[in-house]
Each structure stands twice: as C-alpha cells, then as structure tokens.
Design a protein around this motif. Structure first.
Motif, PDB file in Angstrom:
ATOM      1  N   PRO A   1       0.814  -1.223   0.000  1.00 52.88           N
ATOM      2  CA  PRO A   1       0.000   0.000   0.000  1.00 52.88           C
ATOM      3  C   PRO A   1       0.847   1.273   0.000  1.00 52.88           C
ATOM      4  O   PRO A   1       0.546   2.220  -0.737  1.00 52.88           O
ATOM      5  N   GLU A   2       1.901   1.295   0.804  1.00 52.82           N
ATOM      6  CA  GLU A   2       2.777   2.467   0.824  1.00 52.82           C
ATOM      7  C   GLU A   2       3.492   2.642  -0.511  1.00 52.82           C
ATOM      8  O   GLU A   2       3.657   3.765  -0.999  1.00 52.82           O
ATOM      9  N   THR A   3       3.916   1.533  -1.107  1.00 55.79           N
ATOM     10  CA  THR A   3       4.579   1.587  -2.414  1.00 55.79           C
ATOM     11  C   THR A   3       3.674   2.219  -3.458  1.00 55.79           C
ATOM     12  O   THR A   3       4.136   2.965  -4.334  1.00 55.79           O
ATOM     13  N   LEU A   4       2.380   1.921  -3.355  1.00 55.32           N
ATOM     14  CA  LEU A   4       1.411   2.451  -4.315  1.00 55.32           C
ATOM     15  C   LEU A   4       0.933   3.858  -3.960  1.00 55.32           C
ATOM     16  O   LEU A   4       0.132   4.432  -4.687  1.00 55.32           O
ATOM     17  N   GLY A   5       1.409   4.388  -2.842  1.00 52.83           N
ATOM     18  CA  GLY A   5       1.086   5.771  -2.485  1.00 52.83           C
ATOM     19  C   GLY A   5       0.015   5.947  -1.442  1.00 52.83           C
ATOM     20  O   GLY A   5      -0.402   7.085  -1.172  1.00 52.83           O
ATOM     21  N   CYS A   6      -0.451   4.859  -0.827  1.00 56.51           N
ATOM     22  CA  CYS A   6      -1.482   4.985   0.204  1.00 56.51           C
ATOM     23  C   CYS A   6      -0.904   5.666   1.441  1.00 56.51           C
ATOM     24  O   CYS A   6       0.178   5.309   1.917  1.00 56.51           O
ATOM     25  N   GLU A   7      -1.654   6.609   1.971  1.00 60.05           N
ATOM     26  CA  GLU A   7      -1.191   7.338   3.152  1.00 60.05           C
ATOM     27  C   GLU A   7      -1.349   6.482   4.403  1.00 60.05           C
ATOM     28  O   GLU A   7      -2.330   5.750   4.561  1.00 60.05           O
ATOM     29  N   ILE A   8      -0.363   6.583   5.290  1.00 61.94           N
ATOM     30  CA  ILE A   8      -0.388   5.878   6.565  1.00 61.94           C
ATOM     31  C   ILE A   8      -0.578   6.911   7.674  1.00 61.94           C
ATOM     32  O   ILE A   8       0.040   7.978   7.660  1.00 61.94           O
ATOM     33  N   THR A   9      -1.431   6.608   8.644  1.00 64.98           N
ATOM     34  CA  THR A   9      -1.696   7.554   9.729  1.00 64.98           C
ATOM     35  C   THR A   9      -0.531   7.605  10.704  1.00 64.98           C
ATOM     36  O   THR A   9       0.366   6.753  10.678  1.00 64.98           O
ATOM     37  N   GLU A  10      -0.565   8.595  11.586  1.00 58.53           N
ATOM     38  CA  GLU A  10       0.484   8.719  12.603  1.00 58.53           C
ATOM     39  C   GLU A  10       0.533   7.494  13.502  1.00 58.53           C
ATOM     40  O   GLU A  10       1.590   7.147  14.030  1.00 58.53           O
ATOM     41  N   GLN A  11      -0.591   6.825  13.669  1.00 57.09           N
ATOM     42  CA  GLN A  11      -0.650   5.639  14.523  1.00 57.09           C
ATOM     43  C   GLN A  11      -0.153   4.381  13.792  1.00 57.09           C
ATOM     44  O   GLN A  11       0.004   3.331  14.406  1.00 57.09           O
ATOM     45  N   GLY A  12       0.080   4.490  12.469  1.00 61.17           N
ATOM     46  CA  GLY A  12       0.613   3.356  11.720  1.00 61.17           C
ATOM     47  C   GLY A  12      -0.409   2.569  10.934  1.00 61.17           C
ATOM     48  O   GLY A  12      -0.095   1.504  10.386  1.00 61.17           O
ATOM     49  N   TYR A  13      -1.651   3.084  10.843  1.00 59.52           N
ATOM     50  CA  TYR A  13      -2.702   2.385  10.102  1.00 59.52           C
ATOM     51  C   TYR A  13      -2.856   2.963   8.699  1.00 59.52           C
ATOM     52  O   TYR A  13      -2.523   4.121   8.452  1.00 59.52           O
TER      53      TYR A  13
END
Length: 302
Positions: free
Chosen positions: A240-252
């Motif tokens: 998901p991160e590779t594809l550009g999905c944002e991750i919250t400060e809590q790591g979700y």
C-alpha cells in the motif's frame, strides 16, 4: 502477458476481512482473486471470542469454515502465495507474487492485517495470544477475577486500566517509570486500589504459555495469571505504501468512511486500518468494502 490473469478485484489477505469482502463480491458475480500466505496474525491464539455464532472457536475453525463457504461462489478464486509488489497500470493495478505470478485488476483490497513486534523477552512469544493478551473484549472475560497486569505506554495503560478494572479487582500496572503517569492518573489508580510495579521485565515464567510469574531485572517476581501488553506493530504488507497509500500517525492505512484509501481504486479493511482488532470488526469492514466496490463497478459498467 505471461503468467497473468485479469480480475475485477484482487484481495490481498485471506483472513476474516478478506474473506468477508470476497463473499460479498462473489455473491454479486464479480471475478475475484484472493491472495493469502496462510499465516494470520492471530495464529497463536487458542480461542476467538466476542463474535456471534463463533464464540470460543479457534481462529482456524472460523477461517476454514469461512473459506469453505466463500469457495461455493465460483467467481471467487484463491491463490496461496505472498504478494510482494504492486504497480499502477492503465486499467488499474498489477500485483506480483513471490512465486513469480502476475495478476491484473481494476480494484484492489488490502486486508493484510498488521505484524506485532514481539519484544525479545524470554517467555514472551510463548505466552503471546494465550495469557499475554492485547484486548479486554477479545480475552478479558476468560481472566475475570484473576491476577492481572497491564504493561503498555502510560496513556494506553491508563485507558486499559478502566476497562480491566471492571473485570478484576487484582490489577497491577507495570511500568519502567512511574512518573510517565500524570498526577491525576496516579490518583485515579490509587482510588481504585490498582497497584503500580516499577521495573524492567527480564523474563516470564510460564507453563506451556500459561503465565506464572513476571520476573524483573532486579530479581523481584510477581505472580500473574494474565498480562495485557501494548506492543508496537507494523503493517504486514508494504505494498500500500509503495502504491502511495497514506499511513496515519498511529501506523494504520488511512481510509475514509467507505473503506477507500487515499489512492483511487484501492481499499483497505481489517486490522491494518483500525485499533479495533477483532473478528467482528474485520468481517464488518470486509463486507462493507465489498459492497462499496460492487456498487462502483456496477455504476462504471451500467
């Protein structure tokens, strides 16, 4: 393209959230691929609780029955493998797996859960999911009235204290630094006769995962039947991160009210999106994600 198949939806992760989404989509005759490695996060847990009709069953019993029922819908396909990479295409997305397979899809669901970073404390991993637990809703009833501890960062520990105090009057907070709690928090803990034990855990004495003592580095030991542990985690899948999905400060994985990530065409559901780590919540989110995607695919083609 060699070794490729095209699907309406690819679901990465075939546990409760992924299977729930697959059932919803399969019942709407969407062509679905579920990619799963067969290594769920709750594998060490002997029993699952707080989910109607399945209370007390083992995690594998629930997921095996779920997969059997989802398999009845012949537009849903399963592939045992590990998804290792993903990229955007003109039509949607391409997913590559550890075995060298490549699959294409218009929509993508991540139901990949999270990975707990178990500390290197002797006895911890053997007790994790059994008497070293994370959630009073999932495990608390089984230890009501028992000698119980809480070991977590101060804010989370204090939050748990109120919930666990409802289940047992023999509660001990374990902390390396008592001053991490505010004066108000310490007063509240004292008001409810909740003990505070200050020290670094050295190891855990247990019998086949059943906790007996917490042993501190100073040699002191205390008797406990269960310990709530707030340990760090990371996303089980990095795609998901590779594809550009944002991750919250809590790591979700960040999602909106329709299970959509910040990347168009990508959805997420289950433990990777929420601190509410339960079978019931995962099934709910998966079901809803499947319905949202089916609606969008229908509108695009109607």
């Amino acid at each position: 393209m060699e070794q490729s198949s095209v699907f309406d939806v690819i679901i990465i992760g075939g546990s409760y959230a992924g299977l729930s989404a697959a059932m919803t989509l399969g019942r709407s005759l969407k062509k679905v691929l579920v990619i799963d490695s067969g290594e769920p996060c709750n594998k060490p847990t002997p029993h699952s609780h707080n989910f109607l009709t399945q209370d007390g069953k083992t995690p594998s019993e629930i997921s095996s029955l779920a997969q059997q029922q989802v398999s009845q819908y012949n537009t849903v396909h399963f592939h045992t493998d590990v998804a290792i990479d993903g990229k955007k295409t003109a039509e949607g997305f391409e997913i590559s797996t550890q075995s060298g397979k490549k699959f294409e899809t218009e929509k993508l669901i991540f139901a990949t859960g999270v990975k707990d970073n178990v500390p290197n404390i002797p006895g911890f991993s053997e007790c994790w999911g059994k008497t070293l637990i994370h959630c009073p809703y999932c495990h608390g009833y089984e230890f009501h009235g028992k000698k119980t501890g809480i070991w977590a960062p101060a804010e989370k520990a204090f939050h748990l204290a109120g919930l666990v105090n409802n289940l047992t009057q023999d509660l001990t907070m374990i902390t390396s630094n008592k001053s991490d709690f505010t004066t108000e928090q310490l007063e509240k803990l004292q008001q409810h006769n909740i003990k505070i034990e200050e020290g670094e855990i050295h190891h855990i004495e247990h019998e086949n995962g059943n906790m007996v003592h917490i042993v501190f580095k100073n040699g002191k030991k205390i008797r406990l039947d269960a310990l709530y542990a707030g340990i760090p985690f990371e996303q089980h899948c990095k795609i998901p991160e590779t594809l550009g999905c944002e991750i919250t400060e809590q790591g979700y994985i960040k999602i909106d009210g329709l299970q959509k990530t910040t990347v168009d065409g990508i959805y997420a559901c289950g433990d990777n999106t929420s601190p509410m780590r339960s079978v019931a919540n995962a099934v709910h989110q998966g079901n809803f994600a499947g319905a949202v995607i089916n609606k969008e695919l229908t509108e695009e083609n109607f």
